[in-house]
Design a protein around this motif. Structure first.
Motif, PDB file in Angstrom:
ATOM      1  N   LEU A  35     -30.201  14.443  -5.647  1.00 52.51           N
ATOM      2  CA  LEU A  35     -31.250  14.014  -4.708  1.00 52.51           C
ATOM      3  C   LEU A  35     -31.534  12.519  -4.772  1.00 52.51           C
ATOM      4  CD1 LEU A  35     -33.750  16.981  -5.268  1.00 52.51           C
ATOM      5  CD2 LEU A  35     -32.042  16.720  -3.445  1.00 52.51           C
ATOM      6  N   THR A  36     -31.076  11.852  -5.823  1.00 53.88           N
ATOM      7  CA  THR A  36     -31.315  10.417  -5.947  1.00 53.88           C
ATOM      8  C   THR A  36     -29.980   9.700  -6.138  1.00 53.88           C
ATOM      9  OG1 THR A  36     -31.516  10.472  -8.365  1.00 53.88           O
ATOM     10  CG2 THR A  36     -33.519  10.907  -7.067  1.00 53.88           C
ATOM     11  N   GLN A  37     -30.010   8.417  -5.956  1.00 56.02           N
ATOM     12  CA  GLN A  37     -28.790   7.623  -6.133  1.00 56.02           C
ATOM     13  C   GLN A  37     -28.284   7.715  -7.563  1.00 56.02           C
ATOM     14  OE1 GLN A  37     -27.181   6.323  -3.642  1.00 56.02           O
ATOM     15  NE2 GLN A  37     -25.525   5.488  -4.911  1.00 56.02           N
ATOM     16  N   GLU A  38     -29.216   7.774  -8.509  1.00 59.61           N
ATOM     17  CA  GLU A  38     -28.820   7.889  -9.908  1.00 59.61           C
ATOM     18  C   GLU A  38     -28.108   9.211 -10.168  1.00 59.61           C
ATOM     19  OE1 GLU A  38     -31.789   6.999  -8.824  1.00 59.61           O
ATOM     20  OE2 GLU A  38     -31.777   4.861  -9.389  1.00 59.61           O
ATOM     21  N   GLN A  39     -28.608  10.282  -9.597  1.00 54.31           N
ATOM     22  CA  GLN A  39     -27.978  11.586  -9.768  1.00 54.31           C
ATOM     23  C   GLN A  39     -26.584  11.614  -9.132  1.00 54.31           C
ATOM     24  OE1 GLN A  39     -30.921  14.200  -8.049  1.00 54.31           O
ATOM     25  NE2 GLN A  39     -31.964  14.541 -10.017  1.00 54.31           N
ATOM     26  N   TRP A  40     -26.483  10.959  -7.966  1.00 55.28           N
ATOM     27  CA  TRP A  40     -25.163  10.890  -7.323  1.00 55.28           C
ATOM     28  C   TRP A  40     -24.180  10.112  -8.200  1.00 55.28           C
ATOM     29  CZ3 TRP A  40     -23.089  13.852  -4.006  1.00 55.28           C
ATOM     30  CH2 TRP A  40     -23.831  14.449  -2.978  1.00 55.28           C
ATOM     31  N   GLN A  41     -24.650   9.073  -8.829  1.00 51.18           N
ATOM     32  CA  GLN A  41     -23.773   8.273  -9.675  1.00 51.18           C
ATOM     33  C   GLN A  41     -23.307   9.068 -10.895  1.00 51.18           C
ATOM     34  OE1 GLN A  41     -22.712   5.052  -8.772  1.00 51.18           O
ATOM     35  NE2 GLN A  41     -21.223   5.575 -10.383  1.00 51.18           N
ATOM     36  N   VAL A  42     -24.196   9.899 -11.435  1.00 53.73           N
ATOM     37  CA  VAL A  42     -23.821  10.740 -12.575  1.00 53.73           C
ATOM     38  C   VAL A  42     -22.704  11.701 -12.181  1.00 53.73           C
ATOM     39  CG1 VAL A  42     -24.615  12.597 -14.088  1.00 53.73           C
ATOM     40  CG2 VAL A  42     -26.051  10.577 -13.760  1.00 53.73           C
ATOM     41  N   GLU A  43     -22.841  12.328 -11.011  1.00 52.00           N
ATOM     42  CA  GLU A  43     -21.816  13.279 -10.558  1.00 52.00           C
ATOM     43  C   GLU A  43     -20.503  12.557 -10.250  1.00 52.00           C
ATOM     44  OE1 GLU A  43     -21.972  16.535 -10.567  1.00 52.00           O
ATOM     45  OE2 GLU A  43     -24.016  16.429 -11.356  1.00 52.00           O
ATOM     46  N   ASN A  98     -19.623   7.199  -1.210  1.00 43.51           N
ATOM     47  CA  ASN A  98     -19.895   7.876   0.064  1.00 43.51           C
ATOM     48  C   ASN A  98     -18.786   8.858   0.417  1.00 43.51           C
ATOM     49  OD1 ASN A  98     -22.384   6.643   0.571  1.00 43.51           O
ATOM     50  ND2 ASN A  98     -21.413   4.860   1.531  1.00 43.51           N
ATOM     51  N   ASP A  99     -17.541   8.477   0.130  1.00 42.96           N
ATOM     52  CA  ASP A  99     -16.427   9.411   0.329  1.00 42.96           C
ATOM     53  C   ASP A  99     -16.598  10.616  -0.593  1.00 42.96           C
ATOM     54  OD1 ASP A  99     -15.190   7.684   2.154  1.00 42.96           O
ATOM     55  OD2 ASP A  99     -14.159   6.605   0.544  1.00 42.96           O
ATOM     56  N   PHE A 100     -17.039  10.350  -1.813  1.00 45.17           N
ATOM     57  CA  PHE A 100     -17.245  11.430  -2.775  1.00 45.17           C
ATOM     58  C   PHE A 100     -18.322  12.387  -2.288  1.00 45.17           C
ATOM     59  CE2 PHE A 100     -19.872  12.900  -6.397  1.00 45.17           C
ATOM     60  CZ  PHE A 100     -18.965  13.789  -6.958  1.00 45.17           C
ATOM     61  N   LYS A 101     -19.370  11.864  -1.693  1.00 46.76           N
ATOM     62  CA  LYS A 101     -20.450  12.717  -1.205  1.00 46.76           C
ATOM     63  C   LYS A 101     -19.946  13.728  -0.179  1.00 46.76           C
ATOM     64  CE  LYS A 101     -24.323   9.488  -1.892  1.00 46.76           C
ATOM     65  NZ  LYS A 101     -25.386   8.693  -1.211  1.00 46.76           N
TER      66      LYS A 101
END
Length: 417
Positions: free
Chosen positions: A72-80, A100-103
Motif C-alpha cells: 500500500l505504500t512506496q516503501e512496501q512496494w520497494q520491499v517486494e 512500475n513494470d514490477f507492479k
C-alpha cells in the motif's frame, strides 16, 4: 415446497411402512455450485494469463492471510521489489525492469491468488450453512467437503509450483530459463479442472433432479416410466460409455496443453497441419538423446514425452486431433436411425453442442499456434478447453438416471390424495 422429510409409502417384503424421503438438493444449492464452478473457470483463465504474461514468479512468498492485501505504500512496494530482485527470473531475464513494470506483473499474480482465496470462502461458508441446515444429504456433504479440501490443496500446490521457478539452482544450469516445472503446472491445472468438473457436474445434476421431482421431463422424455427402458438400451449404454471416454480425452488433452505452456512449446513449429514441412518432426528430434539423464538411456522415451518441447507440441497436436475426430464421430452417430430413435432428445442436442464447441476450440488452437501465442488467443484457447469439457459433462448429465430422492419425491407427488 414439500419438506424432504415428507412421509412416503414403501413396500419391502410385502409390508407397508412410513419412511422419510432422502434429501433432495434444492435450487439454491445448485446455483451455489454453478456459481462456484464459474469462479473456478475464471481462476483457470486468469491463471493462464498470469503465466502468459510471465507474472507468476513476481510474488516470492506464500502468505495465505496477510497476502490478501497488496503493498500500500512506496516503501512496501520497494520491499517486494527487492525480494523479486533476488530471484533467477529477475537476474536472468528482467534485470532492467522498473518498479512500475514490477507492479503490473505483481498485480496479475496477486489477482490470481486473491481469486483463489475468494473461491475458498464462497465455497466453504455456504457448504457449512447448507450442511448444518440439512439442505443437502450426508453423501452430498461428504462429496462437497472433499472438494473443499481440494481447494485448500490447490492453494498449497500452486505455491509448490511457484517455488520450482524460484529455485536458485536455475542460475547454475547452462541455458536454463526461469519458469515453473511443467509437471507441477500440469498438476495445478489438472486439479483446478477436476474441481470445476465436480462443481459443475453436481450443480447441473441437482437442477435436473429438482425439475424432474416437480414434474418436468427427463432429458426430453415426458414419461418417467420410459427413462429406465431408454437408459437400459444397449445402444444408449454404449453411447454413454463413449461419451465418458470422450470427456476423459478432453481432460487429457487439456493436461497436455499444460506441458505445452510450461515448456513454451507453442513457440516452435508455428504452422499447421505440418511441422517443418512434414506431418511429424524427424524421429531423432522427437526422441532426442539429449533429454535422457540415465546412463543407459532407459528414461529416453518418457523424458522426451514430458520434457522435449518438440515432442510435447507433437503429442498435444495428436491428442487435439484425436479429440476432434472422436467428437465428430460421436456426433455423426446421432444421425443413425437406431440411435437417434433411442437417445433422449436432450442428449442428441447436447452432442451437437459438444461438436460445435470442438470446432471453436480447434480454430482457437490453430490460430494461437499460427500467431505465435498472443495472450488473448492463448487465454481464449485455455478457456475453450474448459468450455469443451463443460459441454461433455452436460452430455453425461443428460444420460444419467434421476437421483433416488428425485424419483421418490416425484412418485409421492403423483399419488392421488
Amino acid at each position: 415446497m414439500a419438506s424432504p422429510l415428507i412421509q412416503s409409502e414403501a413396500h419391502i417384503s410385502g409390508e407397508c411402512f412410513k419412511a422419510p424421503l432422502p434429501i433432495l438438493t434444492p435450487p439454491p444449492v445448485a446455483r451455489w455450485l454453478l456459481f462456484s464452478s464459474t469462479l473456478v473457470f475464471a481462476v483457470i483463465v486468469v491463471g493462464g494469463v498470469t503465466r502468459l504474461t510471465e507474472s507468476g514468479l513476481s510474488i516470492t512468498e506464500w502468505q495465505p492471510v496477510t497476502g490478501i492485501l497488496p503493498p500500500l505504500t512506496q516503501e512496501q512496494w520497494q520491499v517486494e521489489f527487492d525480494k523479486y530482485k533476488l530471484t533467477p527470473e529477475f537476474k536472468l531475464l528482467n534485470h532492467s525492469i522498473s518498479i512500475n513494470d514490477f507492479k503490473s506483473i505483481f498485480y496479475m499474480e496477486w489477482g490470481h491468488r486473491v481469486l483463489g482465496r475468494l473461491i475458498g470462502i464462497t465455497f466453504v461458508l455456504p457448504l457449512a450453512y447448507f450442511a448444518i441446515r440439512k439442505k443437502i444429504s450426508t453423501k452430498t456433504t461428504l462429496r462437497m467437503s472433499g472438494l473443499a479440501v481440494l481447494i485448500g490443496a490447490q492453494g498449497a500446490l500452486g505455491w509448490y509450483m511457484v517455488k520450482s521457478g524460484l529455485d536458485d539452482s536455475l542460475m547454475e544450469t547452462p541455458g536454463a530459463v526461469p519458469r515453473v516445472s511443467q509437471y507441477r503446472l500440469a498438476a495445478h491445472l489438472g486439479l483446478a479442472v477436476a474441481l470445476y468438473a465436480g462443481m459443475f457436474g453436481t450443480g447441473m445434476a441437482a437442477i435436473k433432479d429438482w425439475k424432474f421431482a416437480h414434474g418436468a421431463p427427463w432429458s426430453g422424455l415426458k414419461s418417467p416410466e420410459a427413462i429406465s427402458k431408454v437408459l437400459a438400451n444397449p445402444i444408449v449404454r454404449r453411447f454413454k460409455t463413449q461419451s465418458w471416454a470422450l470427456a476423459g480425452l478432453v481432460f487429457l488433452t487439456a493436461l497436455s496443453g499444460a506441458f505445452v505452456a510450461g515448456l513454451d512449446a507453442g513457440l516452435l513449429y508455428n504452422e499447421f497441419p505440418l511441422m517443418g514441412g512434414r506431418l511429424a518432426p524427424p524421429a531423432d528430434e522427437l526422441m532426442s538423446r539429449a533429454y535422457a539423464k540415465s546412463a543407459d538411456g532407459s528414461d529416453l522415451w518418457w523424458r522426451n514425452i514430458f520434457e522435449n518441447p518438440t515432442t510435447v507440441q507433437f503429442d498435444h497436436r495428436v491428442l487435439a486431433i484425436t479429440t476432434y475426430l472422436s467428437t465428430g464421430l460421436l456426433y455423426a452417430q446421432t444421425f443413425k436411425p437406431a440411435l437417434r430413435a433411442a437417445l433422449p432428445p436432450l442428449a442428441r442436442m447436447a452432442t451437437g453442442v459438444v461438436f460445435a464447441m470442438a470446432n471453436v476450440q480447434v480454430l482457437l488452437g490453430i490460430s494461437t499456434l499460427l500467431y505465435l501465442v498472443p495472450v488473448p488467443l492463448a487465454a481464449a484457447h485455455q478457456a475453450g478447453s474448459v468450455a469443451l469439457l463443460s459441454a461433455a459433462i452436460h452430455l453425461l448429465v443428460t444420460l444419467r438416471r434421476p437421483g433416488l430422492a428425485a424419483q421418490l419425491l416425484r412418485r409421492t407427488r403423483r399419488k392421488p390424495t
